[in-house]
Design an enzyme around this catalytic site. Structure first.
Site, PDB file in Angstrom:
ATOM      1  N   GLU A   1      -2.555 -12.766 -15.116  1.00 23.93           N
ATOM      2  CA  GLU A   1      -2.079 -12.713 -13.733  1.00 23.93           C
ATOM      3  C   GLU A   1      -1.574 -14.079 -13.291  1.00 23.93           C
ATOM      4  OE1 GLU A   1      -5.220  -9.880 -11.542  1.00 23.93           O
ATOM      5  OE2 GLU A   1      -6.094 -11.433 -12.823  1.00 23.93           O
TER       6      GLU A   1
ATOM      7  N   ARG B   1     -12.733  -3.959 -15.808  1.00 25.08           N
ATOM      8  CA  ARG B   1     -12.442  -5.282 -15.257  1.00 25.08           C
ATOM      9  C   ARG B   1     -13.638  -5.749 -14.448  1.00 25.08           C
ATOM     10  NH1 ARG B   1      -7.462  -5.909 -11.253  1.00 25.08           N
ATOM     11  NH2 ARG B   1      -8.885  -4.892  -9.798  1.00 25.08           N
TER      12      ARG B   1
ATOM     13  N   ARG C   1     -11.318  -0.687 -11.901  1.00 25.11           N
ATOM     14  CA  ARG C   1     -11.464  -1.730 -10.888  1.00 25.11           C
ATOM     15  C   ARG C   1     -12.885  -1.678 -10.311  1.00 25.11           C
ATOM     16  NH1 ARG C   1      -6.352   0.931  -9.449  1.00 25.11           N
ATOM     17  NH2 ARG C   1      -4.578  -0.473  -9.697  1.00 25.11           N
TER      18      ARG C   1
ATOM     19  N   HIS D   1       0.822  -1.205   0.000  1.00 23.75           N
ATOM     20  CA  HIS D   1       0.000   0.000   0.000  1.00 23.75           C
ATOM     21  C   HIS D   1       0.861   1.262   0.000  1.00 23.75           C
ATOM     22  CE1 HIS D   1      -3.774  -2.149   1.785  1.00 23.75           C
ATOM     23  NE2 HIS D   1      -3.668  -2.294   0.482  1.00 23.75           N
TER      24      HIS D   1
ATOM     25  N   CYS E   1      -1.227  -3.325 -17.020  1.00 24.67           N
ATOM     26  CA  CYS E   1      -2.011  -2.444 -16.156  1.00 24.67           C
ATOM     27  C   CYS E   1      -1.608  -2.562 -14.691  1.00 24.67           C
ATOM     28  CB  CYS E   1      -3.504  -2.720 -16.298  1.00 24.67           C
ATOM     29  SG  CYS E   1      -4.016  -4.377 -15.796  1.00 24.67           S
TER      30      CYS E   1
END
Length: 566
Positions: free
Chosen positions: A426, A338, A301, A199, A497
């Site tokens: 992914e 997405r 997202r 984060h 991305c």
């Protein structure tokens, strides 16, 4: 960026960590230890509560205060900062955490001991899960400190506002701390823990603050000691000559100021077009990103719109939300939506499976539709409706796709609604099967955060493994190259991305591998665009070869810097 290569020696004159945001900064160390004052805790003792109910009521009040604080910060933030603050607000209110506190109270613990026991229980669970869930351990301990502060009548801990421009040094920073940093006075961030997708790293990129994470020995630095931080090389120099340091920083600032004038569109110095796109989470972040020199959105997202929802929104309500993201880009470019990437560290109450032993490897992303196909069908209906209303070109991609059959079925459902269909890369299997997947989809987009984690089998929160969670790892780059080459042969776009797209040096290598678009936080676009604009396609191919042939990330970065400096 101007890089002080003399700081690269890991000897007694400096520290080395993982670079995540480029740039040079020089200033005094502000060493942060965000603990609640021990004397205040001692004075509070057991709190003097009459019974379990009274103690639990005090806990509920503190939870509401802490959660509301996160929510207020999220409301004034945007992008990644708002996302993680919203998630922390939900985590503070978690019913399972409250149940664990109540259980400890019933066993005879006082309230502070009960809170600590409950948090440690969940920290242990999340840490064992590994992957993205392990990131929540830092957030949980931050929540504990804030709850304790509220209970004993102290101010919530956090990063104090420096009284002069400083380099913030900490073990790690919680989302609420990082999101509130002022780039005008916080010159750089140096943390002992964390990796390139933590984060702290993600929000630092959004804020544009030079940042080095996973820096062993950082907390041993003396407060006020002058530090020269190189966010491109990942070094912290302790003995820099002040005059030389100021010269280097001034040159870096001048270069960054020049970058800020870059206005697009994305292209190499030899004229090869590279689409630069924005990552967004909601309507406000999309509206903000539309003012940047981007050609659309490479990652919307959608799950982040619903972290606090207990029930699935209707198709109409979802369409209203999606339209606020699509509309700003009607005359700018396209938007890649997405579908829900719920699960793991992004639990959505109406979608996520509970009680999984390892959510990062469990039912998340597209896999949620396997036993709940209506969830995906309704979301696709809403996306199609929003696309029709907005008039914006809309592409749709699924996360966590592992097989060709999954790609084929998803693509058919998207195309039925008149939209372009793609999948995220992914899972390593998706990269290895890229030629076959591109036979059934219109595009692919590489999510480097998860691809790195799954390829290297490394928890991104394990500081000792930070070098493995670096997207510069040659094995990760090999999978990216395989996917990009498959796209070239099929004549179909392949984008990146993940956070790797925001690294100007790595962006050059990605383009050299054949990647056709890069999507990132809007704040990073100008740096990436300007760097590409000074690099020829031939140089991009050279740096791609160098990065792929390197033994490790540090060697890859050094080789790329050397080539681009010629």
């Amino acid at each position: 960026m101007v890089t002080d290569t003399s700081t690269s020696s890991p000897d007694g004159t400096g520290l080395r960590g993982t670079p995540v945001v480029g740039g040079l900064a020089y200033g005094p160390a502000l060493v942060i230890r965000t603990e609640v004052p021990a004397e205040a805790v001692e004075r509070f003792g057991d709190g003097g509560f009459a019974d379990e109910a009274e103690a639990l009521a005090a806990y509920d009040v503190a939870v509401e205060q802490v959660s509301s604080g996160f929510g207020a910060k999220a409301a004034s933030a945007s992008g990644a900062a708002a996302e993680v603050l919203t998630a922390s607000a939900g985590l503070a209110r978690d019913k399972g955490l409250r149940s664990a506190v109540r259980k400890s109270l019933r066993s005879g613990d006082d309230l502070l001991a009960a809170v600590h026991a409950a948090v440690e229980q969940f920290v242990g669970v999340f840490t064992t899960m590994g992957g993205l869930m392990a990131e929540r351990a830092t957030d949980l301990r931050d929540i504990e400190r804030r709850l304790v502060a509220r209970l004993i009548g102290e101010a919530e801990p956090g990063v104090p506002t420096p009284d002069r421009p400083s380099v913030v040094v900490a073990e790690d920073l919680a989302p609420a701390d990082t999101a509130g940093l002022d780039p005008a006075i916080v010159l750089a961030l140096v943390t002992e823990r964390g990796g390139p997708t933590s984060h702290t790293a993600i929000i630092a990129r959004q804020l544009g603050i030079p940042c080095v994470v996973g820096t062993a020995g950082a907390l041993e630095l003396d407060a006020g000691r002058p530090l020269l931080v190189d966010g491109t090389a990942g070094t912290v120099r302790l003995d820099a000559d002040p005059a030389e340091a100021e010269r280097l920083v001034a040159a870096d600032k001048e270069e960054r100021a020049a970058l800020a004038t870059w206005a697009g569109p994305g292209a190499t110095a030899s004229g090869e077009a590279v689409k630069l796109l924005a990552n967004v989470a909601d309507g406000p972040s999309a509206a903000s990103a539309s003012g940047a020199p981007v050609e659309g959105v490479g990652l919307f997202r959608t799950e982040l719109c619903f972290l606090n929802r207990t029930e699935e929104p209707s198709v109409e309500e979802q369409a209203d939300i999606y339209e606020t993201v699509l509309a700003p880009f009607k005359d700018v470019g396209y938007v890649v939506v997405r579908t829900l990437d719920a699960g793991s560290d992004k639990p959505v109450a109406f979608a996520t499976h509970e009680g999984e032993e390892n959510p990062a490897l469990g039912v998340r992303g597209l896999r949620l539709s396997f036993d709940n196909p209506g969830l995906l069908e309704r979301q696709l209906d809403a996306i199609a409706l929003a696309a029709e209303r907005s008039g914006t070109e809309t592409w749709v991609m699924a996360p966590m796709v592992a097989t060709v059959a999954e790609a084929r079925d998803f693509s058919a459902a998207v195309r039925e609604r008149g939209l372009k269909a793609g999948v995220m890369v992914e899972v390593p299997s998706a990269a290895l099967l890229a030629p076959r997947m591109l036979e059934v989809v219109d595009f692919m987009s590489i999510g480097t955060n998860d691809l790195t984690q799954y390829t290297m089998a490394a928890d991104r929160m394990a500081t000792d493994l930070a070098h493995l969670t670096d997207p510069w790892q040659p094995a990760v780059l090999q999978l990216i190259a395989i996917t990009a080459e498959a796209g070239r042969l099929a004549g179909k776009p392949v984008g990146v991305c993940g956070e790797a797209a925001a690294d100007p040096l790595l962006a050059c290598a990605l383009v050299g591998m054949g990647v056709t678009s890069l999507s990132m936080a809007a704040a990073a676009v100008r740096q990436v665009g300007a760097r590409l604009g000074t690099t020829t396609s031939e140089q991009c191919e050279d740096v791609a070869e160098a990065a792929l042939g390197a033994d490790d990330p540090a060697a890859g970065r050094a080789a790329v810097l050397e080539i681009l400096a010629r």
